[in-house]
Design a protein around this motif. Structure first.
Motif, PDB file in Angstrom:
ATOM      1  N   GLY A   1     -28.489   2.125  81.877  1.00  0.00           N
ATOM      2  CA  GLY A   1     -27.718   3.239  82.428  1.00  0.00           C
ATOM      3  C   GLY A   1     -26.214   3.083  82.240  1.00  0.00           C
ATOM      4  O   GLY A   1     -25.442   3.992  82.549  1.00  0.00           O
ATOM      5  N   TYR A   2     -25.784   1.921  81.753  1.00  0.00           N
ATOM      6  CA  TYR A   2     -24.368   1.697  81.458  1.00  0.00           C
ATOM      7  C   TYR A   2     -24.106   1.965  79.980  1.00  0.00           C
ATOM      8  O   TYR A   2     -25.025   1.948  79.168  1.00  0.00           O
ATOM      9  CB  TYR A   2     -23.972   0.255  81.793  1.00  0.00           C
TER      10      TYR A   2
ATOM     11  N   GLY B   1     -19.815  -4.521  90.263  1.00  0.00           N
ATOM     12  CA  GLY B   1     -19.310  -3.375  89.505  1.00  0.00           C
ATOM     13  C   GLY B   1     -18.624  -3.836  88.241  1.00  0.00           C
ATOM     14  O   GLY B   1     -18.126  -4.973  88.171  1.00  0.00           O
TER      15      GLY B   1
ATOM     16  N   GLY C   1     -18.994  -5.115  76.494  1.00  0.00           N
ATOM     17  CA  GLY C   1     -20.248  -4.941  77.239  1.00  0.00           C
ATOM     18  C   GLY C   1     -20.061  -3.782  78.205  1.00  0.00           C
ATOM     19  O   GLY C   1     -19.604  -2.709  77.830  1.00  0.00           O
ATOM     20  N   ARG C   2     -20.362  -4.024  79.470  1.00  0.00           N
ATOM     21  CA  ARG C   2     -20.094  -2.998  80.487  1.00  0.00           C
ATOM     22  C   ARG C   2     -18.601  -2.882  80.798  1.00  0.00           C
ATOM     23  O   ARG C   2     -18.188  -2.025  81.575  1.00  0.00           O
ATOM     24  CB  ARG C   2     -20.788  -3.365  81.787  1.00  0.00           C
TER      25      ARG C   2
ATOM     26  N   THR D   1     -17.165   8.702  88.541  1.00  0.00           N
ATOM     27  CA  THR D   1     -17.244   7.990  87.259  1.00  0.00           C
ATOM     28  C   THR D   1     -18.559   8.289  86.526  1.00  0.00           C
ATOM     29  O   THR D   1     -18.539   8.609  85.331  1.00  0.00           O
ATOM     30  CB  THR D   1     -17.049   6.472  87.483  1.00  0.00           C
TER      31      THR D   1
HETATM   32  O1  C5P Z   1     -19.981  -0.517  87.649  1.00  0.00           O
HETATM   33  P1  C5P Z   1     -19.485   0.700  88.352  1.00  0.00           P
HETATM   34  O2  C5P Z   1     -20.171   0.911  89.669  1.00  0.00           O
HETATM   35  O3  C5P Z   1     -18.006   0.755  88.465  1.00  0.00           O
HETATM   36  O4  C5P Z   1     -19.899   1.924  87.410  1.00  0.00           O
HETATM   37  C1  C5P Z   1     -19.993   3.219  87.915  1.00  0.00           C
HETATM   38  C2  C5P Z   1     -20.776   4.075  86.941  1.00  0.00           C
HETATM   39  O5  C5P Z   1     -20.028   4.302  85.758  1.00  0.00           O
HETATM   40  C3  C5P Z   1     -22.081   3.498  86.473  1.00  0.00           C
HETATM   41  O6  C5P Z   1     -23.115   3.766  87.378  1.00  0.00           O
HETATM   42  C4  C5P Z   1     -22.299   4.244  85.145  1.00  0.00           C
HETATM   43  O7  C5P Z   1     -22.780   5.553  85.381  1.00  0.00           O
HETATM   44  C5  C5P Z   1     -20.870   4.382  84.625  1.00  0.00           C
HETATM   45  N1  C5P Z   1     -20.522   3.306  83.681  1.00  0.00           N
HETATM   46  C6  C5P Z   1     -21.094   3.323  82.414  1.00  0.00           C
HETATM   47  N2  C5P Z   1     -20.793   2.326  81.525  1.00  0.00           N
HETATM   48  C7  C5P Z   1     -19.933   1.344  81.856  1.00  0.00           C
HETATM   49  C8  C5P Z   1     -19.326   1.306  83.133  1.00  0.00           C
HETATM   50  C9  C5P Z   1     -19.650   2.309  84.028  1.00  0.00           C
HETATM   51  O8  C5P Z   1     -21.866   4.234  82.082  1.00  0.00           O
HETATM   52  N3  C5P Z   1     -19.673   0.382  80.966  1.00  0.00           N
END
Ligand code: C5P
Length: 311
Positions: free
Chosen positions: A31-32, A144, A160-161, A187
């Motif tokens: 999902g990221y 996060g 990565g994320r 976000t």
């Molecule tokens: O990690 P965090 O809670 O800050 O991310 C919030 C949302 O942002 C995630 O649930 C996702 O939908 C999106 N996100 C993403 N790819 C990333 C970081 C965040 O899709 N690398």
């Protein structure tokens, strides 16, 4: 107080951030999105004070920014951080967290992530859990994608994320004006809008590179401390998506860019707009112009250090 006595409370300060470059790649199965970003920590800070308590509670949330929407329950990332640290280290007590916020809420500047990073460092010191920075980084990444950078601070490349961090060389100081907006942007919604946009217009705009990477010009500008070069290289793939969700932001973006900024960019997923300026004086002038036009504008500079104990 002797060294043997526990601290009654610990205060930790962690910075907000601007993504001076944010390239979004493919949606991954978790999902990221795979991404490549260059973070700069800036001088808007979150202060979290941790005090011994039997329960896990938020004592107070105060700040210089509107506080609407900041949760006091388990959705609060600082509280989640404290609970995660306790669970992972076997700590049996609780903590009271008092949070003072300077970073716009839901603004795309990582304020909630800074709270989580500050809470981790504060509770680690308060409870004497003595985790290594590697251990703290691993816990931060579970809270996060932006939390590890709030621990590290300075200037870094994230892949990565966004939580796989490498510190980047940086010189000098960059002056920013931040145009805050009282209505936050979600976000996940910004990322979902980008995906939809790419699905609809993939033929023209592409679907994102398989392996995103930070452009060499960005790293060069950061290394040189060259604001003009950085202004020319600022880039954020989420900007188009956020402006689609929030067309009202375009007017402020244009006003800032035509009123002395070297360049303006949506910060992360917005709605905060970050304007890079030639000097502190130029930033102060732009701030005045924006405030006169009815926009809430803040001054900040970067890079600044990551989460650290201040009292
Ligand atoms: O990690 P965090 O809670 O800050 O991310 C919030 C949302 O942002 C995630 O649930 C996702 O939908 C999106 N996100 C993403 N790819 C990333 C970081 C965040 O899709 N690398």
């Amino acid at each position: 107080m002797s060294l043997a006595e526990p601290f009654p409370s610990v205060r930790v300060r962690a910075p907000g951030k601007i993504n001076v470059y944010l390239e979004v790649g493919r949606l991954m199965p978790d999902g990221y999105h795979d991404l490549a970003t260059a973070f700069q920590a800036v001088s808007l800070y979150e202060d979290v004070t941790a005090t011994h308590d039997d329960d896990f509670v938020i004592g107070s949330i105060t700040g210089t920014v509107p506080l609407i929407g900041v949760p006091k329950d388990d959705r609060n990332l600082a509280l989640a951080a404290a609970k995660l640290l306790a669970a992972e280290t076997g700590y049996h007590g609780g903590v009271r967290l008092d949070i003072a916020k300077d970073v716009p809420v839901s603004g795309g500047m990582g304020g909630g992530s800074a709270d989580a990073a500050a809470a981790l460092v504060a509770c680690d010191a308060l409870w004497g859990t003595g985790l290594t920075s590697g251990d703290l980084h691993a816990l931060a990444a579970r809270l996060g994608a932006d939390v590890p950078f709030a621990l590290l601070g300075g200037t870094a490349v994230g892949t990565g994320r966004g939580d796989n961090l490498n510190p980047a060389l940086a010189h000098g100081r960059f002056d920013w004006v931040l145009a805050a907006n009282p209505v936050g942007v979600s976000t996940p919604e910004a990322y979902a809008m980008l995906d939809r946009h790419r699905e609809e217009h993939g033929a023209e705009i592409g679907h994102g590179r398989d392996v995103p990477g930070v452009e060499a010009d960005v790293l060069h500008a950061l290394r040189q401390g060259d604001a003009r070069m950085l202004a020319a290289a600022l880039s954020n793939d989420l900007q188009a998506a956020t402006l689609r969700l929030r067309p009202d932001l375009s007017e402020v973006l244009e006003l800032g860019e035509s009123s002395g900024a070297l360049a303006g960019i949506v910060s992360g997923s917005g709605p905060t707009l970050a304007f890079l300026c030639e000097s502190a004086e130029a930033a102060a002038e732009l701030q005045q112009t924006l405030v006169t036009s009815g926009t809430d504008a803040l001054l900040a500079h970067g890079p600044v250090p990551g989460a650290r104990i201040v009292g």
